[in-house]
Scaffold this motif. Structure first.
Motif, PDB file in Angstrom:
ATOM      1  N   ASP A 235       1.059  -1.464   0.008  1.00  0.00           N
ATOM      2  CA  ASP A 235      -0.088  -0.045  -0.328  1.00  0.00           C
ATOM      3  C   ASP A 235       0.772   1.348   0.254  1.00  0.00           C
ATOM      4  N   MET A 236       1.705   0.591   0.484  1.00  0.00           N
ATOM      5  CA  MET A 236       2.468   2.300   0.486  1.00  0.00           C
ATOM      6  C   MET A 236       3.256   1.699  -0.557  1.00  0.00           C
ATOM      7  N   GLY A 237       3.687   1.315  -1.692  1.00  0.00           N
ATOM      8  CA  GLY A 237       3.988   1.857  -2.932  1.00  0.00           C
ATOM      9  C   GLY A 237       5.348   0.682  -2.785  1.00  0.00           C
ATOM     10  N   TYR A 238       5.390  -0.182  -2.267  1.00  0.00           N
ATOM     11  CA  TYR A 238       6.596  -1.072  -2.678  1.00  0.00           C
ATOM     12  C   TYR A 238       6.382  -2.533  -3.574  1.00  0.00           C
ATOM     13  N   VAL A 239       7.031  -2.584  -3.983  1.00  0.00           N
ATOM     14  CA  VAL A 239       6.548  -3.476  -5.652  1.00  0.00           C
ATOM     15  C   VAL A 239       7.311  -4.937  -4.794  1.00  0.00           C
ATOM     16  N   LEU A 240       6.127  -5.760  -4.031  1.00  0.00           N
ATOM     17  CA  LEU A 240       7.492  -6.984  -3.754  1.00  0.00           C
ATOM     18  C   LEU A 240       7.234  -8.535  -4.522  1.00  0.00           C
ATOM     19  N   LEU A 241       8.366  -9.123  -4.171  1.00  0.00           N
ATOM     20  CA  LEU A 241       8.559  -9.672  -5.376  1.00  0.00           C
ATOM     21  C   LEU A 241       8.854 -11.190  -4.313  1.00  0.00           C
ATOM     22  N   MET A 242       7.460 -11.738  -4.432  1.00  0.00           N
ATOM     23  CA  MET A 242       7.305 -12.724  -4.003  1.00  0.00           C
ATOM     24  C   MET A 242       7.496 -14.624  -4.411  1.00  0.00           C
ATOM     25  N   ASN A 243       8.433 -15.075  -4.820  1.00  0.00           N
ATOM     26  CA  ASN A 243       8.986 -15.960  -5.611  1.00  0.00           C
ATOM     27  C   ASN A 243       7.844 -15.567  -7.096  1.00  0.00           C
ATOM     28  N   GLU A 244       8.503 -14.200  -7.234  1.00  0.00           N
ATOM     29  CA  GLU A 244       7.721 -13.008  -8.419  1.00  0.00           C
ATOM     30  C   GLU A 244       9.233 -13.172  -9.564  1.00  0.00           C
ATOM     31  N   MET A 245       8.678 -12.443 -10.393  1.00  0.00           N
ATOM     32  CA  MET A 245       9.384 -11.990 -11.646  1.00  0.00           C
ATOM     33  C   MET A 245       8.074 -10.571 -12.348  1.00  0.00           C
ATOM     34  N   LEU A 246       9.501  -9.394 -12.929  1.00  0.00           N
ATOM     35  CA  LEU A 246       9.037  -8.630 -13.418  1.00  0.00           C
ATOM     36  C   LEU A 246       9.708  -7.916 -14.560  1.00  0.00           C
ATOM     37  N   PRO A 247       9.571  -7.662 -15.633  1.00  0.00           N
ATOM     38  CA  PRO A 247      10.515  -7.078 -16.287  1.00  0.00           C
ATOM     39  C   PRO A 247      10.636  -5.692 -16.199  1.00  0.00           C
TER      40      PRO A 247
ATOM     41  N   ALA B  49      13.649 -10.430 -10.661  1.00  0.00           N
ATOM     42  CA  ALA B  49      13.072 -11.540  -9.876  1.00  0.00           C
ATOM     43  C   ALA B  49      13.826 -11.512  -8.001  1.00  0.00           C
ATOM     44  N   GLY B  50      12.327 -11.482  -7.877  1.00  0.00           N
ATOM     45  CA  GLY B  50      12.547 -11.781  -5.975  1.00  0.00           C
ATOM     46  C   GLY B  50      12.228 -12.991  -5.547  1.00  0.00           C
ATOM     47  N   VAL B  51      12.648 -13.277  -4.522  1.00  0.00           N
ATOM     48  CA  VAL B  51      12.483 -14.805  -3.764  1.00  0.00           C
ATOM     49  C   VAL B  51      11.424 -14.471  -2.197  1.00  0.00           C
ATOM     50  N   ASP B  52      10.737 -15.434  -1.135  1.00  0.00           N
ATOM     51  CA  ASP B  52      10.534 -15.020  -0.145  1.00  0.00           C
ATOM     52  C   ASP B  52      11.895 -15.517   0.842  1.00  0.00           C
ATOM     53  N   ASP B  53      11.741 -16.008   2.066  1.00  0.00           N
ATOM     54  CA  ASP B  53      12.722 -15.796   2.450  1.00  0.00           C
ATOM     55  C   ASP B  53      13.714 -17.037   2.680  1.00  0.00           C
ATOM     56  N   ALA B  54      14.730 -17.589   2.336  1.00  0.00           N
ATOM     57  CA  ALA B  54      15.067 -18.344   2.555  1.00  0.00           C
ATOM     58  C   ALA B  54      15.835 -18.679   3.616  1.00  0.00           C
ATOM     59  N   HIS B  55      15.743 -18.293   4.612  1.00  0.00           N
ATOM     60  CA  HIS B  55      17.179 -18.575   6.040  1.00  0.00           C
ATOM     61  C   HIS B  55      16.344 -19.083   6.604  1.00  0.00           C
TER      62      HIS B  55
ATOM     63  N   ASN C 227      11.500 -20.084  -4.023  1.00  0.00           N
ATOM     64  CA  ASN C 227      10.920 -20.654  -5.220  1.00  0.00           C
ATOM     65  C   ASN C 227      11.379 -19.920  -6.130  1.00  0.00           C
ATOM     66  N   LEU C 228      13.048 -20.105  -6.669  1.00  0.00           N
ATOM     67  CA  LEU C 228      13.379 -19.642  -8.005  1.00  0.00           C
ATOM     68  C   LEU C 228      13.092 -20.175  -8.957  1.00  0.00           C
ATOM     69  N   HIS C 229      11.948 -21.257  -9.360  1.00  0.00           N
ATOM     70  CA  HIS C 229      12.065 -21.989 -10.318  1.00  0.00           C
ATOM     71  C   HIS C 229      10.567 -20.887 -10.501  1.00  0.00           C
TER      72      HIS C 229
END
Length: 323
Positions: A182-194, A205-211, A217-219
């Protein structure tokens, strides 16, 4: 109407419903379930996975540093940020992206220390960049309220010019996603954007926490990237460097380690809190043709002290190399 599709009756159900629509029901249930289970352990004096959840830890570490005469110096260090500059040489980079600059922020822990947050805001204000990315850990603790972190992230968003793409870290609750978006951050939750620039594209591309949560989910994040497209992957932690390199990503941006935060002379980290080789703990590195950068971050965790490991904001410049 099925139970899964029922109309939400309270705030918790409304949140879960919104997250299910945004992330998919499995991802939302998994992340929320692990968070709830972990918070129950923390408040029930059960097992924990971070030092700050040991009630006495911050006070004990602060006492030891004061005894050694290092606390005030370390606190001053934590509020004195560097601007680090890094170049990624990518021979197949589209011509329009030559000299493209990415501002990289990570491990801000914005509700940890107001003076540190103010230092970050001041540091980024004069910087020139084309895009901002954030690689997680916006909250001080790994559990509990999110309001303080969201307030700090709102002020930071006001200071960031243009688009800001982000992923979550192990300190961040999935409950923060609606507020951040809602603030304007674009969250990449196992997603990709050109990312388009002057008619050409690279792929972010961005993935959710892997730690801790292990919900990366890299695929899913990378399957739609063209085989010849230049790709930049955002991950909170460097721990998935090996699988990311073999997945074919060109650039890997991460944080999590704080570079050690409290280091021995020469910048030698005592611990990196990360299951990765120590040479991946800070700065530029390469693996299987993939180039990476692990930022030591802008903030602090457990105690707002840094020794032999200055905090930073990072400007990455993309280039095809000598012309």
């Amino acid at each position: 109407m099925t139970a899964r599709a029922r109309t939400p009756k309270n705030q918790d159900e409304l949140l879960e419903y919104r997250l299910s629509l945004r992330l998919g029901p499995v991802h939302a249930r998994q992340r929320l379930g692990i968070e709830r289970e972990y918070e129950a352990q923390v408040f029930g004096q059960g097992s924990s996975f971070h030092l700050e959840n040991v009630t006495a830890a911050p006070g004990l570490i602060s006492f030891c540093l004061k005894l050694a005469g290092l606390f005030r110096r370390g606190q001053a260090n934590s509020r004195r940020l560097d601007t680090a500059h890094n170049r990624f040489i990518l021979p197949t980079l589209p011509a329009a992206f030559e000299g493209f600059r990415i501002l990289h922020l990570t491990d801000l822990h914005v509700d940890m220390d107001e003076a540190n947050l103010q230092a970050v805001l001041k540091k980024i204000e004069p910087l020139e960049y084309d895009l901002c990315v954030l690689t997680g850990d916006y909250r001080k603790l790994t559990w509990g309220p999110v309001d303080g972190a969201l307030d700090g992230m709102s002020r930071l968003r006001d200071a960031i010019r243009g688009e800001a793409y982000a992923v979550l870290g192990n300190h961040d609750s999935i409950r923060m996603v609606p507020g951040l978006e809602d603030m304007g951050y674009v969250l990449l939750m196992n997603e990709m954007l050109p990312v388009e620039h002057q008619g050409e594209k690279i792929y972010l591309a961005g993935v959710d926490d892997a730690h801790y949560y292990k919900v990366h989910n890299l695929h899913r994040a990378g399957d739609d990237i063209p085989i010849d497209g230049v790709s930049v992957l955002l991950s909170h932690t460097p721990e998935i460097w090996h699988e990311a390199a073999h997945a074919g990503y060109d650039v890997f941006l991460c944080g999590h380690t704080h570079g050690g935060q409290i280091c021995l002379p020469g910048g030698i980290p005592v611990t990196l809190d990360s299951d990765c080789p120590r040479h991946l703990g800070r700065g530029y590195w390469q693996a299987n043709g993939m180039q990476g950068y692990t930022s030591p971050g802008s903030g602090t965790s457990v105690v707002n002290v840094r020794l032999n490991c200055p905090p930073e904001v990072t400007i990455h410049t993309l280039t095809r190399g000598p012309q």
